[in-house]
Structure formats: C-alpha cells, structure tokens
Motif scaffolding. Structure first.
Motif, PDB file in Angstrom:
ATOM      1  N   PHE A  60     106.803 -36.564  29.184  1.00  0.00           N
ATOM      2  CA  PHE A  60     106.556 -35.546  28.832  1.00  0.00           C
ATOM      3  C   PHE A  60     105.168 -35.465  28.873  1.00  0.00           C
ATOM      4  O   PHE A  60     104.685 -35.995  28.618  1.00  0.00           O
ATOM      5  CB  PHE A  60     106.917 -34.633  27.490  1.00  0.00           C
ATOM      6  N   THR A  61     104.552 -34.109  28.686  1.00  0.00           N
ATOM      7  CA  THR A  61     103.147 -34.104  28.136  1.00  0.00           C
ATOM      8  C   THR A  61     102.546 -32.892  27.670  1.00  0.00           C
ATOM      9  O   THR A  61     101.727 -33.319  27.472  1.00  0.00           O
ATOM     10  CB  THR A  61     102.758 -33.085  30.141  1.00  0.00           C
ATOM     11  N   SER A  62     103.842 -32.290  26.725  1.00  0.00           N
ATOM     12  CA  SER A  62     103.092 -31.241  25.702  1.00  0.00           C
ATOM     13  C   SER A  62     103.967 -31.781  24.739  1.00  0.00           C
ATOM     14  O   SER A  62     105.004 -32.162  24.975  1.00  0.00           O
ATOM     15  CB  SER A  62     103.769 -29.698  26.419  1.00  0.00           C
ATOM     16  N   PHE A  63     103.162 -32.032  23.484  1.00  0.00           N
ATOM     17  CA  PHE A  63     103.939 -32.101  22.133  1.00  0.00           C
ATOM     18  C   PHE A  63     103.908 -31.399  21.208  1.00  0.00           C
ATOM     19  O   PHE A  63     102.201 -31.059  21.022  1.00  0.00           O
ATOM     20  CB  PHE A  63     104.009 -33.553  21.490  1.00  0.00           C
ATOM     21  N   ASN A  64     104.700 -30.903  20.285  1.00  0.00           N
ATOM     22  CA  ASN A  64     104.003 -30.117  18.787  1.00  0.00           C
ATOM     23  C   ASN A  64     104.684 -30.758  17.708  1.00  0.00           C
ATOM     24  O   ASN A  64     106.465 -31.472  18.113  1.00  0.00           O
ATOM     25  CB  ASN A  64     104.045 -29.065  19.127  1.00  0.00           C
ATOM     26  N   TYR A  65     103.932 -31.480  16.148  1.00  0.00           N
ATOM     27  CA  TYR A  65     104.879 -31.318  14.930  1.00  0.00           C
ATOM     28  C   TYR A  65     105.397 -30.143  14.656  1.00  0.00           C
ATOM     29  O   TYR A  65     103.324 -29.905  14.415  1.00  0.00           O
ATOM     30  CB  TYR A  65     104.131 -32.831  14.077  1.00  0.00           C
ATOM     31  N   ASP A  66     106.330 -30.112  13.619  1.00  0.00           N
ATOM     32  CA  ASP A  66     106.340 -28.858  12.658  1.00  0.00           C
ATOM     33  C   ASP A  66     106.929 -29.745  11.992  1.00  0.00           C
ATOM     34  O   ASP A  66     108.018 -30.685  11.642  1.00  0.00           O
ATOM     35  CB  ASP A  66     107.460 -27.989  12.808  1.00  0.00           C
ATOM     36  N   GLY A  67     106.130 -30.184  10.748  1.00  0.00           N
ATOM     37  CA  GLY A  67     106.084 -30.838   9.489  1.00  0.00           C
ATOM     38  C   GLY A  67     106.031 -32.420   9.939  1.00  0.00           C
ATOM     39  O   GLY A  67     105.071 -33.401  10.962  1.00  0.00           O
ATOM     40  N   ASP A  68     107.304 -33.090   9.515  1.00  0.00           N
ATOM     41  CA  ASP A  68     107.170 -34.593  10.759  1.00  0.00           C
ATOM     42  C   ASP A  68     108.478 -34.991  11.380  1.00  0.00           C
ATOM     43  O   ASP A  68     108.681 -35.665  12.610  1.00  0.00           O
ATOM     44  CB  ASP A  68     107.601 -35.626   9.815  1.00  0.00           C
ATOM     45  N   LYS A  69     108.719 -33.469  11.913  1.00  0.00           N
ATOM     46  CA  LYS A  69     110.007 -33.277  13.687  1.00  0.00           C
ATOM     47  C   LYS A  69     108.605 -33.041  14.945  1.00  0.00           C
ATOM     48  O   LYS A  69     107.683 -32.488  14.644  1.00  0.00           O
ATOM     49  CB  LYS A  69     110.789 -31.877  13.199  1.00  0.00           C
ATOM     50  N   LEU A  70     109.156 -33.819  15.382  1.00  0.00           N
ATOM     51  CA  LEU A  70     108.674 -34.008  17.253  1.00  0.00           C
ATOM     52  C   LEU A  70     109.421 -33.171  18.189  1.00  0.00           C
ATOM     53  O   LEU A  70     110.093 -33.299  18.263  1.00  0.00           O
ATOM     54  CB  LEU A  70     108.377 -35.826  17.620  1.00  0.00           C
ATOM     55  N   SER A  71     108.948 -31.751  18.450  1.00  0.00           N
ATOM     56  CA  SER A  71     109.473 -31.247  19.614  1.00  0.00           C
ATOM     57  C   SER A  71     108.558 -31.694  21.103  1.00  0.00           C
ATOM     58  O   SER A  71     106.874 -31.722  21.458  1.00  0.00           O
ATOM     59  CB  SER A  71     109.003 -29.858  19.204  1.00  0.00           C
ATOM     60  N   VAL A  72     108.908 -31.777  22.470  1.00  0.00           N
ATOM     61  CA  VAL A  72     108.096 -32.130  23.613  1.00  0.00           C
ATOM     62  C   VAL A  72     108.572 -31.505  24.143  1.00  0.00           C
ATOM     63  O   VAL A  72     109.378 -30.620  24.128  1.00  0.00           O
ATOM     64  CB  VAL A  72     108.241 -33.532  23.861  1.00  0.00           C
ATOM     65  N   GLY A  73     108.111 -31.034  25.370  1.00  0.00           N
ATOM     66  CA  GLY A  73     107.726 -29.740  26.467  1.00  0.00           C
ATOM     67  C   GLY A  73     107.005 -30.737  27.862  1.00  0.00           C
ATOM     68  O   GLY A  73     106.542 -31.465  28.237  1.00  0.00           O
ATOM     69  N   ASN A  74     107.782 -30.318  28.787  1.00  0.00           N
ATOM     70  CA  ASN A  74     107.049 -30.596  30.260  1.00  0.00           C
ATOM     71  C   ASN A  74     107.636 -31.684  30.621  1.00  0.00           C
ATOM     72  O   ASN A  74     106.693 -32.774  31.227  1.00  0.00           O
ATOM     73  CB  ASN A  74     105.683 -30.248  30.135  1.00  0.00           C
ATOM     74  N   ILE A  75     108.463 -32.081  30.453  1.00  0.00           N
ATOM     75  CA  ILE A  75     109.658 -32.942  30.545  1.00  0.00           C
ATOM     76  C   ILE A  75     110.210 -33.333  32.425  1.00  0.00           C
ATOM     77  O   ILE A  75     110.128 -32.404  33.669  1.00  0.00           O
ATOM     78  CB  ILE A  75     110.785 -33.227  29.805  1.00  0.00           C
ATOM     79  N   THR A  76     109.662 -34.433  32.998  1.00  0.00           N
ATOM     80  CA  THR A  76     109.921 -35.221  33.909  1.00  0.00           C
ATOM     81  C   THR A  76     110.479 -36.023  34.067  1.00  0.00           C
ATOM     82  O   THR A  76     110.080 -36.660  33.311  1.00  0.00           O
ATOM     83  CB  THR A  76     108.816 -35.019  34.910  1.00  0.00           C
ATOM     84  N   ALA A  77     111.595 -36.252  34.701  1.00  0.00           N
ATOM     85  CA  ALA A  77     112.764 -37.439  34.797  1.00  0.00           C
ATOM     86  C   ALA A  77     112.522 -37.510  36.903  1.00  0.00           C
ATOM     87  O   ALA A  77     112.847 -37.060  37.727  1.00  0.00           O
ATOM     88  CB  ALA A  77     114.043 -37.115  34.922  1.00  0.00           C
ATOM     89  N   TYR A  78     112.358 -38.922  36.755  1.00  0.00           N
ATOM     90  CA  TYR A  78     111.374 -38.906  38.203  1.00  0.00           C
ATOM     91  C   TYR A  78     112.835 -40.317  38.217  1.00  0.00           C
ATOM     92  O   TYR A  78     113.089 -41.172  37.746  1.00  0.00           O
ATOM     93  CB  TYR A  78     110.931 -40.067  38.087  1.00  0.00           C
TER      94      TYR A  78
END
Length: 90
Positions: A60-78
C-alpha cells in the motif's frame, strides 16, 4: 490522529518492488525482426509491504491513523511470478 495521543508502532517496511509487466501491441509487423525485438517492461513501485507469500505480494502507498486505528489505501497485489526483486528501503 488526535492531538496529544501516541500512534501505535508502524510495523510495515518501506520497499521498492521491481516487477515485470507484460506489453502488447495491436500493430501489424511486416518485418519480423521488430517482433523479435519486442519485449516486456521492467517496472518499479515504492510502498509499504503489507503481505507476501509464494503466490502474491501486496503493498500500500497511503495510510492514515484515526486514533490507534490504521487505514491504508492505494493497494497493489502482484502475482509473485512477476516480482523479480523486493528491496527494503530506509
């Protein structure tokens, strides 16, 4: 992340993935030497290694924390067969 809170330790390594991408052409070739010279492409992506096994590599290339919860984005599966090298970056 809220002010004054501590984010959890980030456990994902930053990596460069070197992989092979199939190429295609819809052109007609009268000179078969051009077909002989036609090949695939080497590509590079940078992201955070989420998962890998004998069949797949996921980043994944993007991430964000909301409190202690991690969210990820822009994922690629090779497909693992396309991945030629995984380099751990600092």
């Amino acid at each position: 992340m809220k002010h004054g809170t501590t984010k959890p330790k980030f456990k994902y390594k930053r990596v460069k993935i070197i992989w092979i991408d199939p190429t295609s052409s819809s052109s007609w070739y009268d000179d078969l030497k051009d077909v002989d010279d036609f090949t695939y492409s080497f590509c590079e992506d940078i992201g955070y290694l989420y998962y890998k096994d004998s069949k797949v590599v996921k980043i994944f290339t993007s991430f964000n924390y909301d409190g202690d919860k991690l969210s990820v984005g822009n994922i690629t599966a090779y497909p693992r067969s396309c991945v030629k090298k995984i380099i751990i970056l600092k």
